[in-house]
Design a protein around this motif. Structure first.
Motif, mmCIF file in Angstrom:
data_model
loop_
_atom_site.group_PDB
_atom_site.id
_atom_site.type_symbol
_atom_site.label_atom_id
_atom_site.label_comp_id
_atom_site.label_asym_id
_atom_site.label_seq_id
_atom_site.Cartn_x
_atom_site.Cartn_y
_atom_site.Cartn_z
ATOM 1 N N VAL A 1 0.841 -1.203 0.000
ATOM 2 C CA VAL A 1 0.000 0.000 0.000
ATOM 3 C C VAL A 1 0.874 1.250 0.000
ATOM 4 O O VAL A 1 0.576 2.239 -0.686
ATOM 5 N N ALA A 2 1.971 1.222 0.753
ATOM 6 C CA ALA A 2 2.898 2.347 0.755
ATOM 7 C C ALA A 2 3.481 2.575 -0.641
ATOM 8 O O ALA A 2 3.664 3.727 -1.066
ATOM 9 N N CYS A 3 3.742 1.484 -1.361
ATOM 10 C CA CYS A 3 4.218 1.602 -2.750
ATOM 11 C C CYS A 3 3.182 2.311 -3.613
ATOM 12 O O CYS A 3 3.510 3.220 -4.395
ATOM 13 N N GLY A 4 1.928 1.884 -3.491
ATOM 14 C CA GLY A 4 0.864 2.490 -4.282
ATOM 15 C C GLY A 4 0.671 3.959 -3.956
ATOM 16 O O GLY A 4 0.519 4.802 -4.865
ATOM 17 N N LEU A 5 0.679 4.308 -2.681
ATOM 18 C CA LEU A 5 0.493 5.699 -2.274
ATOM 19 C C LEU A 5 1.656 6.575 -2.721
ATOM 20 O O LEU A 5 1.476 7.773 -2.990
ATOM 21 N N GLU A 6 2.834 5.994 -2.803
ATOM 22 C CA GLU A 6 4.011 6.759 -3.201
ATOM 23 C C GLU A 6 3.969 7.155 -4.672
ATOM 24 O O GLU A 6 4.457 8.224 -5.060
ATOM 25 N N LEU A 7 3.356 6.308 -5.513
ATOM 26 C CA LEU A 7 3.402 6.534 -6.957
ATOM 27 C C LEU A 7 2.080 6.995 -7.562
ATOM 28 O O LEU A 7 2.070 7.554 -8.660
ATOM 29 N N ALA A 8 0.970 6.760 -6.871
ATOM 30 C CA ALA A 8 -0.344 7.012 -7.470
ATOM 31 C C ALA A 8 -0.749 8.480 -7.363
ATOM 32 O O ALA A 8 -0.264 9.219 -6.499
ATOM 33 N N ARG A 9 -1.672 8.859 -8.233
ATOM 34 C CA ARG A 9 -2.224 10.215 -8.224
ATOM 35 C C ARG A 9 -3.713 10.225 -7.920
ATOM 36 O O ARG A 9 -4.333 11.290 -7.906
ATOM 37 N N SER A 10 -4.287 9.053 -7.702
ATOM 38 C CA SER A 10 -5.706 8.966 -7.374
ATOM 39 C C SER A 10 -5.939 7.708 -6.550
ATOM 40 O O SER A 10 -5.051 6.849 -6.431
ATOM 41 N N TRP A 11 -7.133 7.632 -5.969
ATOM 42 C CA TRP A 11 -7.492 6.457 -5.168
ATOM 43 C C TRP A 11 -7.462 5.190 -6.013
ATOM 44 O O TRP A 11 -6.932 4.164 -5.589
ATOM 45 N N ARG A 12 -8.023 5.272 -7.208
ATOM 46 C CA ARG A 12 -8.063 4.088 -8.072
ATOM 47 C C ARG A 12 -6.659 3.630 -8.436
ATOM 48 O O ARG A 12 -6.353 2.436 -8.395
ATOM 49 N N GLN A 13 -5.800 4.586 -8.804
ATOM 50 C CA GLN A 13 -4.419 4.234 -9.125
ATOM 51 C C GLN A 13 -3.710 3.611 -7.928
ATOM 52 O O GLN A 13 -2.952 2.650 -8.069
ATOM 53 N N ALA A 14 -3.952 4.168 -6.745
ATOM 54 C CA ALA A 14 -3.312 3.646 -5.537
ATOM 55 C C ALA A 14 -3.728 2.203 -5.282
ATOM 56 O O ALA A 14 -2.894 1.356 -4.931
#
Length: 265
Positions: A201-214
């Motif tokens: 989840v930390a990986c997703g939050l680090e790179l994403a720009r939206s909830w869906r991307q995360a």
């Protein structure tokens, strides 16, 4: 590697859980309940110990213990709304205590040890079917209620105003998390399943720009970490559960580097 049936079962279970654990973990992290994985994993370990002592299925014991722990967490959260994190700490303490006491009565310590640190390569066909069923339920729940989970992750009051049945969704979500943690304790292990709920989840939050991307990137990170961990554990003779978590940590460090390079550009 894939010539062996146990590796085929392990890879299937690992990839499914690698996708689902971070997906439910996204909501857990956003609600500031990151330690819920620790609390339920220790509850599952107590259930495993109870199952081994009572001569019943350890996985069934883990599922029952996780469900009871999840319902207790939700009950305490409702009574102590301003100190909701206490609910997690209380169940964590209860799980540690119960697991510690029951472990003294387990006839075969190696059986309990396999659940503490995972034993993804020794699963039976029935256990794999259980994992597939739980992952399917968790995935369907996360997709069907994605809007409600998104609103609740940031403000339950606003979610209630928007028409979300917060109490019902909370209860259902806790049950789903409990089921995922219970079956994951057989694969990555009770003591490290919470890591798979947080690190991807930390990986997703680090790179994403939206909830869906995360959500998508978190699940992708979990799948890649599971695949890398299983391959490395097979060829290097390492424990699969710990190797999967270390692979997830490596992906997180890579995400930090990518994010920093992107900012510099």
């Amino acid at each position: 590697m894939l010539e062996y049936a146990f590796m085929q079962r392990g890879l299937l279970a690992g990839l499914l859980l690698g996708a689902v654990i971070p997906l439910v973990g996204m909501t857990v992290v956003q609600r500031r309940l990151s330690l819920i994985g620790d609390a339920l994993s220790h509850a599952s370990l107590a259930g495993v110990a109870a199952g081994l002592v009572g001569g019943v299925s350890p996985v069934a014991g883990a599922i029952v213990a996780c469900l009871v722990g999840a319902l207790c967490i939700e009950g305490v959260r409702r009574r102590l709304k301003e100190q909701s994190e206490l609910a997690v700490a209380i169940i964590l303490a209860a799980g540690v205590g119960a697991a510690g006491v029951l472990s003294g009565f387990v006839p075969n310590a190696s059986s309990l040890n396999s659940y503490m640190f995972g034993s993804i390569l020794t699963m039976s066909d029935g256990e794999v079917i259980t994992i597939v069923a739980v992952c399917a339920v968790a995935m369907a729940f996360s997709v069907a209620l994605r809007r409600s989970l998104f609103l609740m992750s940031f403000d339950e009051r606003q979610a209630r105003t928007a028409g979300v049945a917060v109490s019902a969704v909370n209860l259902a979500f806790m049950v789903v998390v409990a089921l995922v943690v219970a079956v994951a304790s057989r694969t990555v292990g009770s003591l490290i399943v919470s890591s798979m709920m947080v690190v991807p989840v930390a990986c997703g939050l680090e790179l994403a720009r939206s909830w869906r991307q995360a959500c998508l990137l978190s699940s992708l990170a979990g799948v890649v970490a599971s695949a890398l961990g299983l391959v490395a554990s097979y060829y290097l003779g390492l424990r699969p559960g710990g190797t999967i978590v270390l692979a997830a940590i490596a992906l997180l460090l890579l995400a930090f580097v990518v994010r920093r390079l992107a900012r510099g550009a």
